[in-house]
Design an enzyme around this catalytic site. Structure first.
Site, mmCIF file in Angstrom:
data_model
loop_
_atom_site.group_PDB
_atom_site.id
_atom_site.type_symbol
_atom_site.label_atom_id
_atom_site.label_comp_id
_atom_site.label_asym_id
_atom_site.label_seq_id
_atom_site.Cartn_x
_atom_site.Cartn_y
_atom_site.Cartn_z
ATOM 1 N N HIS A 14 0.390 -22.088 27.128
ATOM 2 C CA HIS A 14 -0.436 -23.132 27.178
ATOM 3 C C HIS A 14 0.469 -24.410 27.108
ATOM 4 O O HIS A 14 0.992 -24.582 25.907
ATOM 5 C CB HIS A 14 -1.389 -23.178 26.276
ATOM 6 C CG HIS A 14 -2.272 -24.253 26.225
ATOM 7 N ND1 HIS A 14 -3.629 -24.100 26.040
ATOM 8 C CD2 HIS A 14 -2.236 -25.518 26.045
ATOM 9 C CE1 HIS A 14 -4.375 -25.282 26.073
ATOM 10 N NE2 HIS A 14 -3.213 -26.206 26.139
ATOM 11 N N HIS A 16 1.457 -28.499 28.484
ATOM 12 C CA HIS A 16 1.382 -29.821 29.193
ATOM 13 C C HIS A 16 2.731 -30.380 29.523
ATOM 14 O O HIS A 16 3.478 -30.604 28.746
ATOM 15 C CB HIS A 16 0.676 -30.785 28.226
ATOM 16 C CG HIS A 16 -0.900 -30.406 27.819
ATOM 17 N ND1 HIS A 16 -2.057 -30.656 28.557
ATOM 18 C CD2 HIS A 16 -1.340 -29.688 26.754
ATOM 19 C CE1 HIS A 16 -3.202 -29.843 27.877
ATOM 20 N NE2 HIS A 16 -2.729 -29.395 27.079
ATOM 21 N N LYS A 100 -8.800 -23.065 34.307
ATOM 22 C CA LYS A 100 -9.000 -23.657 32.754
ATOM 23 C C LYS A 100 -10.468 -24.220 32.816
ATOM 24 O O LYS A 100 -10.948 -25.262 33.388
ATOM 25 C CB LYS A 100 -7.939 -24.664 32.598
ATOM 26 C CG LYS A 100 -8.181 -25.529 31.364
ATOM 27 C CD LYS A 100 -7.740 -24.731 30.098
ATOM 28 C CE LYS A 100 -8.063 -25.379 28.744
ATOM 29 N NZ LYS A 100 -6.956 -25.891 28.082
ATOM 30 N N HIS A 137 -11.001 -24.110 26.757
ATOM 31 C CA HIS A 137 -10.657 -25.172 25.598
ATOM 32 C C HIS A 137 -12.180 -25.012 24.969
ATOM 33 O O HIS A 137 -13.234 -25.366 25.136
ATOM 34 C CB HIS A 137 -10.680 -26.600 26.047
ATOM 35 C CG HIS A 137 -10.601 -27.429 24.825
ATOM 36 N ND1 HIS A 137 -9.426 -28.010 24.592
ATOM 37 C CD2 HIS A 137 -11.331 -27.878 23.820
ATOM 38 C CE1 HIS A 137 -9.590 -28.813 23.420
ATOM 39 N NE2 HIS A 137 -10.793 -28.707 23.055
ATOM 40 N N HIS A 175 -5.827 -22.108 21.855
ATOM 41 C CA HIS A 175 -5.364 -22.933 20.776
ATOM 42 C C HIS A 175 -6.269 -22.410 19.688
ATOM 43 O O HIS A 175 -7.297 -23.653 19.206
ATOM 44 C CB HIS A 175 -5.226 -24.347 20.878
ATOM 45 C CG HIS A 175 -6.075 -25.066 22.112
ATOM 46 N ND1 HIS A 175 -7.383 -25.010 21.986
ATOM 47 C CD2 HIS A 175 -5.767 -25.688 22.947
ATOM 48 C CE1 HIS A 175 -7.944 -25.589 22.938
ATOM 49 N NE2 HIS A 175 -7.143 -25.976 23.641
ATOM 50 N N ASP A 248 0.569 -25.503 23.322
ATOM 51 C CA ASP A 248 -0.154 -26.847 23.500
ATOM 52 C C ASP A 248 0.765 -27.896 23.379
ATOM 53 O O ASP A 248 0.173 -28.949 22.578
ATOM 54 C CB ASP A 248 -1.388 -26.715 22.762
ATOM 55 C CG ASP A 248 -2.622 -27.721 23.227
ATOM 56 O OD1 ASP A 248 -2.285 -28.090 24.395
ATOM 57 O OD2 ASP A 248 -3.492 -27.914 22.622
HETATM 58 O O1 DOR Z 1 -4.473 -32.249 21.564
HETATM 59 C C1 DOR Z 1 -4.501 -32.096 22.724
HETATM 60 N N1 DOR Z 1 -3.913 -32.753 23.659
HETATM 61 N N2 DOR Z 1 -5.317 -31.174 22.919
HETATM 62 C C2 DOR Z 1 -5.982 -30.907 24.320
HETATM 63 O O2 DOR Z 1 -6.735 -30.089 24.534
HETATM 64 C C3 DOR Z 1 -5.194 -31.643 25.168
HETATM 65 C C4 DOR Z 1 -4.128 -32.365 24.938
HETATM 66 C C5 DOR Z 1 -3.680 -33.240 26.109
HETATM 67 O O3 DOR Z 1 -3.612 -33.103 27.138
HETATM 68 O O4 DOR Z 1 -3.000 -34.133 25.651
HETATM 69 ZN ZN ZN Z 2 -3.789 -28.296 25.785
#
Ligand code: DOR
Ligand code: ZN
Length: 347
Positions: A14, A16, A100, A137, A175, A248
């Site tokens: 997971h 970003h 997702k 999520h 998460h 995450d």
């Molecule tokens: O803390 C988070 N940041 N939780 C999420 O679900 C998305 C993520 C983000 O894209 O910044």
């Molecule tokens: Zn995330």
């Protein structure tokens, strides 16, 4: 206690990576240690179609350090308009590894997410048929539900009814932040797994709120009370194949975090493996780190484990990570676990 540990190269289930300048800056931090990562689709606009995923994958491959073998595993962002035909085609050619589900409004860039699960049931049924995992999520969004209860409420009101309706659907509860989530996954058999982040193994809600508000510890789902953190640590270090690493890691610039209404997200890519080694050693479970970071994820996703390895070394002096990563969009603060780190990944 041994001061060297060699494990199969880990994956991040997971992650970003964002886009543009931010992508360029943060990708090397993950590619340095990880072989693969499940790439979150919550861009603006989101990665909704197979064509979107192919384009985003190309941009990631371009941004990748020259000699890196890092492999992005793409996901589609589920909307109430997602087309079965497009999704099936993307899965068939191996372009996407998962889909997702963001409940609309649950987190960063989730506005295009799902408001009414009934509207995506046909897509979910098709995913169950072809064995394509759904990453969720797991938080409800109703304003009347307390933010600390939103994960437990999601399990009861959305996740369990969907799984009862489509028992073959393979789900990753992402998460996990509560004992409720851990217990639900642990009892759920082989169609469900859970990812756990690095930071939720380290912080509880006091870190965010006691003695001053600390935006760099704010993420979603928000860290819960200590008893939940302890349940996460027990699950992660247990070796139970239902649990694996999804960092995450979610970079936002300091300018975006340090606001009257700051963004949710904690950036852990640079020091995640150091912190995990510390946590697993503290729990007397260093020998379980490989299962958590390198073996359980591929087993659930039905992918081969990585052939090569990394070696973690414990040093006599603390390893110092930069406090911020410079990016073309501005500095991004690196997660501070609040204790010195002695483990690092050998070059
Ligand atoms: O803390 C988070 N940041 N939780 C999420 O679900 C998305 C993520 C983000 O894209 O910044
Ligand atoms: Zn995330």
């Amino acid at each position: 206690m041994s001061d060297r540990l060699t494990i199969r190269r880990p994956d991040d289930w997971h992650l970003h990576l964002r886009d543009g300048e931010m992508l360029k800056a943060v990708l090397p931090e993950t590619a340095r240690h990880f072989a693969r990562a499940i790439i979150m689709p919550n861009l603006v606009p989101p990665v909704v179609t197979g064509a979107d995923a192919a384009d985003y994958r190309d941009r990631i491959m371009w941004a990748k350090p020259k000699n890196s073998k890092f492999q992005p595993l793409m996901t589609l962002y589920l909307t109430e308009e997602t087309e079965v035909k497009d999704l099936r085609a993307a899965a068939e050619i191996g372009l996407v590894t998962a889909v997702k589900l963001y409940p609309a409004g649950a987190t960063t860039n989730s506005q295009s997410g799902v408001r009414d699960v009934a509207k995506v049931m046909r897509v979910l049924e098709n995913m169950a048929q072809i064995g394509l995992p759904l990453c969720v999520h797991g938080e409800v969004t109703s304003p009347e539900i307390d933010i600390f209860d939103r994960e437990a409420a999601f399990i009861e009101t959305i996740l369990e009814p969907v799984r009862r309706e489509i028992p073959e659907l393979r789900v990753v509860m992402e998460h996990i932040t509560t004992k409720d989530g851990i217990d639900y996954v642990a009892a759920g058999g082989d169609t469900i797994a859970g990812t756990i982040t690095t930071h939720h193994l380290v912080i509880n809600r006091n870190h965010i709120l006691a003695g001053g508000i600390r935006p760099h510890y704010y993420c979603l789902p928000v860290a819960k009370r200590e008893s939940h953190r302890l349940a996460l640590r027990a699950a992660a270090t247990s070796g139970n194949p239902s649990f694996f690493l999804g960092t995450d890691s979610a970079p936002h610039t300091d300018a975006a975090k340090l606001q009257p209404c700051g963004c949710a997200g904690i950036f852990t890519a640079p020091n995640t493996m150091s912190i995990l080694a510390h946590v697993f050693e503290e729990e007397g479970a260093l020998e379980k780190l490989e299962a958590f970071a390198s073996l359980n994820g591929p087993a659930f996703y039905r992918l081969p484990v990585n052939e090569d390895t990394i070696t973690l070394e414990k040093r006599a002096e603390p390893v110092i990570y930069p406090e911020t990563l410079k990016t073309g969009e501005g500095p991004v603060t690196v997660f501070d676990p609040g204790f010195p780190l002695y483990w690092s990944v050998a070059a």
